[in-house]
Design a protein around this motif. Structure first.
Motif, PDB file in Angstrom:
ATOM      1  N   GLY A 286       0.797  -1.223   0.000  1.00  0.00           N
ATOM      2  CA  GLY A 286       0.000   0.000   0.000  1.00  0.00           C
ATOM      3  C   GLY A 286       0.829   1.271   0.000  1.00  0.00           C
ATOM      4  O   GLY A 286       0.647   2.150  -0.862  1.00  0.00           O
ATOM      5  N   PRO A 287       1.772   1.422   0.952  1.00  0.00           N
ATOM      6  CA  PRO A 287       2.590   2.634   0.948  1.00  0.00           C
ATOM      7  C   PRO A 287       3.394   2.811  -0.330  1.00  0.00           C
ATOM      8  O   PRO A 287       3.566   3.931  -0.822  1.00  0.00           O
ATOM      9  CB  PRO A 287       3.507   2.434   2.166  1.00  0.00           C
ATOM     10  CG  PRO A 287       2.762   1.499   3.058  1.00  0.00           C
ATOM     11  CD  PRO A 287       2.037   0.574   2.131  1.00  0.00           C
ATOM     12  N   THR A 288       3.898   1.708  -0.879  1.00  0.00           N
ATOM     13  CA  THR A 288       4.681   1.787  -2.111  1.00  0.00           C
ATOM     14  C   THR A 288       3.822   2.268  -3.270  1.00  0.00           C
ATOM     15  O   THR A 288       4.249   3.117  -4.065  1.00  0.00           O
ATOM     16  CB  THR A 288       5.289   0.413  -2.456  1.00  0.00           C
ATOM     17  OG1 THR A 288       5.993  -0.087  -1.314  1.00  0.00           O
ATOM     18  CG2 THR A 288       6.241   0.519  -3.628  1.00  0.00           C
ATOM     19  N   HIS A 289       2.623   1.730  -3.391  1.00  0.00           N
ATOM     20  CA  HIS A 289       1.736   2.148  -4.473  1.00  0.00           C
ATOM     21  C   HIS A 289       1.360   3.622  -4.337  1.00  0.00           C
ATOM     22  O   HIS A 289       1.351   4.374  -5.319  1.00  0.00           O
ATOM     23  CB  HIS A 289       0.470   1.289  -4.471  1.00  0.00           C
ATOM     24  CG  HIS A 289       0.687  -0.123  -4.916  1.00  0.00           C
ATOM     25  ND1 HIS A 289       1.407  -0.441  -6.044  1.00  0.00           N
ATOM     26  CD2 HIS A 289       0.273  -1.309  -4.381  1.00  0.00           C
ATOM     27  CE1 HIS A 289       1.432  -1.753  -6.198  1.00  0.00           C
ATOM     28  NE2 HIS A 289       0.757  -2.296  -5.198  1.00  0.00           N
ATOM     29  N   ALA A 290       1.027   4.053  -3.109  1.00  0.00           N
ATOM     30  CA  ALA A 290       0.641   5.447  -2.901  1.00  0.00           C
ATOM     31  C   ALA A 290       1.799   6.391  -3.227  1.00  0.00           C
ATOM     32  O   ALA A 290       1.620   7.407  -3.907  1.00  0.00           O
ATOM     33  CB  ALA A 290       0.178   5.653  -1.461  1.00  0.00           C
ATOM     34  N   ALA A 291       2.998   6.054  -2.733  1.00  0.00           N
ATOM     35  CA  ALA A 291       4.169   6.896  -3.000  1.00  0.00           C
ATOM     36  C   ALA A 291       4.489   6.928  -4.488  1.00  0.00           C
ATOM     37  O   ALA A 291       4.871   7.978  -5.036  1.00  0.00           O
ATOM     38  CB  ALA A 291       5.369   6.386  -2.208  1.00  0.00           C
ATOM     39  N   SER A 292       4.328   5.797  -5.174  1.00  0.00           N
ATOM     40  CA  SER A 292       4.571   5.745  -6.617  1.00  0.00           C
ATOM     41  C   SER A 292       3.590   6.646  -7.361  1.00  0.00           C
ATOM     42  O   SER A 292       3.974   7.383  -8.277  1.00  0.00           O
ATOM     43  CB  SER A 292       4.431   4.306  -7.127  1.00  0.00           C
ATOM     44  OG  SER A 292       5.349   3.448  -6.500  1.00  0.00           O
ATOM     45  N   GLY A 293       2.316   6.557  -6.972  1.00  0.00           N
ATOM     46  CA  GLY A 293       1.315   7.394  -7.613  1.00  0.00           C
ATOM     47  C   GLY A 293       1.576   8.877  -7.406  1.00  0.00           C
ATOM     48  O   GLY A 293       1.453   9.680  -8.340  1.00  0.00           O
ATOM     49  N   LEU A 294       1.953   9.250  -6.184  1.00  0.00           N
ATOM     50  CA  LEU A 294       2.253  10.654  -5.905  1.00  0.00           C
ATOM     51  C   LEU A 294       3.431  11.135  -6.741  1.00  0.00           C
ATOM     52  O   LEU A 294       3.409  12.246  -7.290  1.00  0.00           O
ATOM     53  CB  LEU A 294       2.567  10.827  -4.416  1.00  0.00           C
ATOM     54  CG  LEU A 294       1.409  10.623  -3.440  1.00  0.00           C
ATOM     55  CD1 LEU A 294       1.918  10.622  -2.010  1.00  0.00           C
ATOM     56  CD2 LEU A 294       0.345  11.708  -3.616  1.00  0.00           C
ATOM     57  N   ALA A 295       4.481  10.312  -6.843  1.00  0.00           N
ATOM     58  CA  ALA A 295       5.672  10.699  -7.589  1.00  0.00           C
ATOM     59  C   ALA A 295       5.376  10.854  -9.075  1.00  0.00           C
ATOM     60  O   ALA A 295       5.782  11.842  -9.707  1.00  0.00           O
ATOM     61  CB  ALA A 295       6.785   9.669  -7.371  1.00  0.00           C
ATOM     62  N   VAL A 296       4.661   9.897  -9.654  1.00  0.00           N
ATOM     63  CA  VAL A 296       4.355   9.976 -11.080  1.00  0.00           C
ATOM     64  C   VAL A 296       3.378  11.110 -11.357  1.00  0.00           C
ATOM     65  O   VAL A 296       3.497  11.828 -12.358  1.00  0.00           O
ATOM     66  CB  VAL A 296       3.777   8.638 -11.581  1.00  0.00           C
ATOM     67  CG1 VAL A 296       3.373   8.746 -13.060  1.00  0.00           C
ATOM     68  CG2 VAL A 296       4.800   7.523 -11.411  1.00  0.00           C
ATOM     69  N   GLY A 297       2.406  11.308 -10.467  1.00  0.00           N
ATOM     70  CA  GLY A 297       1.481  12.426 -10.634  1.00  0.00           C
ATOM     71  C   GLY A 297       2.194  13.756 -10.594  1.00  0.00           C
ATOM     72  O   GLY A 297       1.903  14.665 -11.386  1.00  0.00           O
ATOM     73  N   ALA A 298       3.162  13.895  -9.676  1.00  0.00           N
ATOM     74  CA  ALA A 298       3.935  15.134  -9.599  1.00  0.00           C
ATOM     75  C   ALA A 298       4.795  15.316 -10.847  1.00  0.00           C
ATOM     76  O   ALA A 298       4.942  16.433 -11.357  1.00  0.00           O
ATOM     77  CB  ALA A 298       4.809  15.120  -8.343  1.00  0.00           C
TER      78      ALA A 298
END
Length: 246
Positions: free
Chosen positions: A2-14
């Protein structure tokens, strides 16, 4: 993961902010938050509400536990339709399309857009373990309050700016699937899961829950903050404030 997916999404979105169809700081923050939360959506294929000694206990994925019985019920339905975990909702062709079409329907009305963005915020908070301590009910209600409050503030700046939500949904789902494809468990070859005999594709770089995930979360979270600061101009504002002090 979960944390990995959320952090990945935030990074790619940014990282995608220069191409994002949003304007202003609230819109940019909403875009990045949505990517982080929607990167949890494919795991809406496992979950449930179980009773033990007359006490409810939420089980399953992070997304299933976020809003209590509401999301656990949804997870049970989705899991049945998707034929289990890492099947239909992890189809890199079908899953982004279906989730994006559902987002299109939700974004047709301001209330639907509000709920959709609130869900993304709630998922990101849950995945990153930003929770209200206490009982299950208190944790769920706290997440709902913070999520809807944040979504209302982000969307209040422009009531017509909902058209980007499906893009954030599809993008977050793809980020999740790519992340799972790196693990030993892998993801299904598109459409092969329909008959119940899916073939898998995996780069087998690490197992789910391996220590390397902690490093990935830290690296991706830091990248998301740096990219967000650069893309929104917050870094320039910080330098301008600090310049007279030097």
């Amino acid at each position: 993961m979960g944390p990995t997916h959320a952090a990945s999404g935030l990074a790619v979105g940014a990282a995608a902010l220069p191409l994002a169809p949003v304007t202003g700081l609230p819109g940019q923050l909403a875009w990045v938050a949505a990517w982080g939360g929607f990167a949890l959506l494919p795991d809406l294929d496992q979950g449930g509400l179980h009773w033990r000694r007359a006490m409810p206990r939420l089980t399953g994925s992070t997304v299933a536990r976020t809003w209590g019985p509401v999301t656990t019920t949804a997870a049970s339905v989705v899991g049945f339709l998707a034929r289990g975990h890492r099947q239909g909702t992890h189809d890199v062709l079908l899953a982004p399309t279906v989730f994006a079409l559902l987002a299109v329907a939700a974004a047709l009305h301001p209330v639907g857009a509000l709920v959709l963005l609130a869900l993304s915020i709630g998922l990101a908070l849950q995945a990153l373990h930003v929770v209200v301590p206490g009982s299950i009910a208190l944790t769920v209600l706290g997440n709902i309050a913070v999520s809807f409050g944040g979504a209302w503030w982000l969307l209040a700046s422009d009531v017509l700016a909902y058209g980007w939500l499906p893009w954030a949904v599809a993008g977050g789902v793809v980020v999740h699937i790519v992340g799972d494809a790196l693990t030993v468990g892998g993801v299904p070859v598109p459409l092969t899961w329909i008959d119940g005999r899916s073939r898998r594709v995996s780069l087998r770089l690490f197992r789910t829950g391996a220590p390397v995930e902690a490093w990935l979360v830290g690296l991706l979270s830091a990248s998301a903050l740096v990219l967000l600061a650069l893309s929104t101009g917050l870094a320039d504002r910080a330098w301008s404030v600090m310049d007279p002090l030097r």
